[in-house]
Design a protein around this motif. Structure first.
Motif, PDB file in Angstrom:
ATOM      1  N   LEU A   1       0.839  -1.119  -0.121  1.00 34.60           N
ATOM      2  CA  LEU A   1      -0.096  -0.044   0.019  1.00 34.60           C
ATOM      3  C   LEU A   1       1.074   1.233   0.010  1.00 34.60           C
ATOM      4  CD1 LEU A   1      -3.041   0.863   0.006  1.00 34.60           C
ATOM      5  CD2 LEU A   1      -2.981   0.815   2.581  1.00 34.60           C
ATOM      6  N   LYS A   2       0.641   2.150  -0.947  1.00 30.97           N
ATOM      7  CA  LYS A   2       1.771   3.251  -1.145  1.00 30.97           C
ATOM      8  C   LYS A   2       0.806   4.542  -1.240  1.00 30.97           C
ATOM      9  CE  LYS A   2       5.214   0.572  -3.337  1.00 30.97           C
ATOM     10  NZ  LYS A   2       6.598   0.551  -4.650  1.00 30.97           N
TER      11      LYS A   2
ATOM     12  N   GLY B   1      -2.773   7.160  -4.256  1.00 27.53           N
ATOM     13  CA  GLY B   1      -1.691   6.022  -4.447  1.00 27.53           C
ATOM     14  C   GLY B   1      -2.110   5.027  -4.918  1.00 27.53           C
ATOM     15  N   VAL B   2      -1.584   3.655  -4.738  1.00 27.83           N
ATOM     16  CA  VAL B   2      -1.910   2.578  -5.232  1.00 27.83           C
ATOM     17  C   VAL B   2      -1.932   1.623  -4.098  1.00 27.83           C
ATOM     18  CG1 VAL B   2       0.631   2.089  -5.765  1.00 27.83           C
ATOM     19  CG2 VAL B   2      -1.113   1.015  -7.123  1.00 27.83           C
ATOM     20  N   ALA B   3      -2.734   0.584  -4.356  1.00 27.72           N
ATOM     21  CA  ALA B   3      -2.858  -0.687  -3.593  1.00 27.72           C
ATOM     22  C   ALA B   3      -2.775  -1.985  -4.744  1.00 27.72           C
ATOM     23  CB  ALA B   3      -4.227  -0.893  -2.751  1.00 27.72           C
ATOM     24  N   ILE B   4      -1.515  -2.813  -4.072  1.00 25.03           N
ATOM     25  CA  ILE B   4      -1.355  -3.974  -4.854  1.00 25.03           C
ATOM     26  C   ILE B   4      -1.410  -5.093  -4.132  1.00 25.03           C
ATOM     27  CG2 ILE B   4       0.552  -5.176  -6.110  1.00 25.03           C
ATOM     28  CD1 ILE B   4       1.911  -2.299  -6.388  1.00 25.03           C
TER      29      ILE B   4
ATOM     30  N   LEU C   1     -10.912 -13.670  -6.220  1.00 19.51           N
ATOM     31  CA  LEU C   1      -9.561 -13.078  -6.503  1.00 19.51           C
ATOM     32  C   LEU C   1      -8.636 -14.260  -6.942  1.00 19.51           C
ATOM     33  CD1 LEU C   1      -8.650 -10.447  -6.828  1.00 19.51           C
ATOM     34  CD2 LEU C   1      -7.341 -10.635  -4.914  1.00 19.51           C
ATOM     35  N   MET C   2      -8.612 -14.515  -8.173  1.00 15.51           N
ATOM     36  CA  MET C   2      -7.588 -15.611  -8.823  1.00 15.51           C
ATOM     37  C   MET C   2      -6.429 -15.145  -9.305  1.00 15.51           C
ATOM     38  SD  MET C   2     -10.055 -17.973  -8.851  1.00 15.51           S
ATOM     39  CE  MET C   2      -9.359 -19.173 -10.182  1.00 15.51           C
ATOM     40  N   GLU C   3      -6.205 -13.620  -9.553  1.00 12.32           N
ATOM     41  CA  GLU C   3      -4.744 -13.263  -9.875  1.00 12.32           C
ATOM     42  C   GLU C   3      -4.601 -12.085  -9.241  1.00 12.32           C
ATOM     43  OE1 GLU C   3      -5.247 -12.459 -14.177  1.00 12.32           O
ATOM     44  OE2 GLU C   3      -6.699 -11.044 -13.735  1.00 12.32           O
ATOM     45  N   SER C   4      -3.091 -11.713  -9.149  1.00  4.93           N
ATOM     46  CA  SER C   4      -2.732 -10.554  -8.597  1.00  4.93           C
ATOM     47  C   SER C   4      -3.301  -9.018  -9.228  1.00  4.93           C
ATOM     48  CB  SER C   4      -1.448 -10.289  -8.522  1.00  4.93           C
ATOM     49  OG  SER C   4      -0.640 -11.206  -8.109  1.00  4.93           O
ATOM     50  N   LYS C   5      -3.663  -8.215  -8.384  1.00  5.34           N
ATOM     51  CA  LYS C   5      -4.165  -7.040  -8.725  1.00  5.34           C
ATOM     52  C   LYS C   5      -3.613  -5.704  -8.281  1.00  5.34           C
ATOM     53  CE  LYS C   5      -8.835  -8.146 -10.475  1.00  5.34           C
ATOM     54  NZ  LYS C   5     -10.173  -7.659 -10.734  1.00  5.34           N
ATOM     55  N   GLN C   6      -3.793  -4.718  -9.213  1.00  8.19           N
ATOM     56  CA  GLN C   6      -3.417  -3.216  -8.704  1.00  8.19           C
ATOM     57  C   GLN C   6      -4.514  -2.293  -8.983  1.00  8.19           C
ATOM     58  OE1 GLN C   6       0.501  -2.116 -10.007  1.00  8.19           O
ATOM     59  NE2 GLN C   6      -0.475  -0.033 -10.678  1.00  8.19           N
ATOM     60  N   PHE C   7      -4.698  -1.599  -7.741  1.00 11.63           N
ATOM     61  CA  PHE C   7      -5.751  -0.551  -7.769  1.00 11.63           C
ATOM     62  C   PHE C   7      -5.044   0.772  -7.448  1.00 11.63           C
ATOM     63  CE2 PHE C   7      -7.420  -4.744  -6.003  1.00 11.63           C
ATOM     64  CZ  PHE C   7      -8.604  -4.745  -6.519  1.00 11.63           C
ATOM     65  N   LYS C   8      -5.383   1.851  -8.530  1.00  8.23           N
ATOM     66  CA  LYS C   8      -5.124   3.356  -8.045  1.00  8.23           C
ATOM     67  C   LYS C   8      -6.176   3.720  -7.497  1.00  8.23           C
ATOM     68  CE  LYS C   8      -1.545   3.936 -11.738  1.00  8.23           C
ATOM     69  NZ  LYS C   8      -1.268   4.690 -13.027  1.00  8.23           N
TER      70      LYS C   8
ATOM     71  N   ILE D   1      -4.588   5.035   5.866  1.00  3.70           N
ATOM     72  CA  ILE D   1      -5.347   4.416   4.887  1.00  3.70           C
ATOM     73  C   ILE D   1      -5.138   3.088   5.059  1.00  3.70           C
ATOM     74  CG2 ILE D   1      -5.298   3.878   2.383  1.00  3.70           C
ATOM     75  CD1 ILE D   1      -5.570   6.977   2.984  1.00  3.70           C
ATOM     76  N   ARG D   2      -6.269   2.497   5.042  1.00  4.62           N
ATOM     77  CA  ARG D   2      -6.422   0.882   5.355  1.00  4.62           C
ATOM     78  C   ARG D   2      -6.941   0.076   4.106  1.00  4.62           C
ATOM     79  NH1 ARG D   2     -10.432  -0.144  10.140  1.00  4.62           N
ATOM     80  NH2 ARG D   2      -8.414   0.157  11.556  1.00  4.62           N
ATOM     81  N   LEU D   3      -6.343  -1.000   3.683  1.00  2.47           N
ATOM     82  CA  LEU D   3      -6.895  -1.541   2.618  1.00  2.47           C
ATOM     83  C   LEU D   3      -7.370  -2.893   3.300  1.00  2.47           C
ATOM     84  CD1 LEU D   3      -7.128  -2.417  -0.406  1.00  2.47           C
ATOM     85  CD2 LEU D   3      -4.936  -3.866   0.054  1.00  2.47           C
TER      86      LEU D   3
END
Length: 297
Positions: free
Chosen positions: A14-15, A47-50, A97-104, A128-130
């Motif tokens: 988390l960035k 930011g971005v969450a991966i 969730l079957m694969e890695s994901k990136q969320f802006k 910030i909390r994911l």
């Protein structure tokens, strides 16, 4: 258990995006923690969450959310936390969730009325909390902190401080400070007048005292800390002598004044003039001052 499930299934990064010139500050007063980006009231935060799945793994969930939270924690009672501010965004509906994901992500024009604070018994933090919602099996969470510092408008009224200290037939002094409200990089300028001196004075000092109060009723607690001790006179003065005062606040670890934040805590500052005689008796006069932030940092 949750940590093992989390580590065996996925990792979360988390960035917070920070442009060039963004200020950073230590999260805690001991300066042993990581530095966090500094934002002010009304600024966007993005930011971005991966979420990186381990090979062959999948996650069944009831939604993935991102939250921006302002929280007050009582450090002597870990169960006593209060979210005074929270907004959330849905990143993913419930499913598999079957694969890695990136969320802006982006939180626009966020109201952040209170400054971050890390004291003796209380903490006001923004983060910030994911949140990967797992239902009865427990959620998977990742948090990242940021710091809020707010510029204040200079006070329209800023009266001088004038007071007297007297011990009948022994000591009579008058002292004044140029104002009662100071920004964190300001200079306290004043004078101490000795109108009557019939005791042998050893030295005189000017202290800055911080008073942190938390809770109400039975849970009320006050923590007092002497931030600085600044000697302004050594030896005994004569009658009618005037001692100048010049104290640079920038040299000390100060915060703004906090007035009854969410009915949870307050932080006040005082200037304490102390006179010590040769018998180690102490005479003092304490006066509250108001501190505010003129610029970030």
């Amino acid at each position: 258990m949750l940590a093992n499930i989390f580590g065996s299934v996925c990792t979360i990064d988390l960035k917070i995006d920070t442009e060039e010139g963004r200020k950073f500050s230590f999260l805690r007063r001991d300066k042993k923690s990581d530095k966090c980006p500094v934002f002010s009231d009304g600024e966007d935060i993005n930011g971005v969450a991966i979420i990186s799945l381990k090979p062959g793994k999948k996650i069944e969930h009831y939604g993935i959310k991102l939250e921006l939270i302002g929280q007050i924690n009582m450090l002597n009672d870990k169960s006593n936390s209060y979210d005074f501010f929270a907004i959330s965004k849905d990143l993913e509906p419930s499913g598999l969730l079957m694969e890695s994901k990136q969320f802006k992500w982006k939180f626009s024009s966020v109201d952040k009325p209170h400054e971050s604070y890390f004291g003796a018994n209380v903490q006001l933090r923004y983060f910030i909390r994911l949140n990967i919602i797992k239902g009865y099996s427990g959620n998977i969470q990742k948090e990242i902190d940021f710091i809020v510092q707010n510029i204040c408008i200079p006070p329209e009224i800023n009266n001088t401080i004038k007071m007297e200290v007297g011990i009948e037939d022994c000591l009579h002094i008058e002292f004044e400070y140029d104002k009662s409200k100071y920004h964190l990089k300001d200079v306290v300028v004043g004078k101490v007048y000795f109108l009557l001196v019939r005791i042998k004075i050893k030295h005189m000092e000017l202290d800055i005292i911080k008073m942190e109060t938390t809770g109400v009723g039975k849970n009320y607690n006050t923590e007092t800390e002497t931030i600085s001790k600044y000697e302004i006179m050594d030896g005994s003065p004569t009658k009618s002598e005037c001692i100048p005062v010049r104290l640079y606040l920038n040299a000390f670890d100060l915060t703004p004044t906090y007035k009854n934040i969410q009915n949870k805590f307050s932080v006040k500052y005082y200037i304490n003039l102390i006179i010590v005689d040769e018998d180690e008796r102490r005479y003092f006069k304490k006066q509250e001052i108001f501190l505010w932030r003129k610029k970030l940092g």
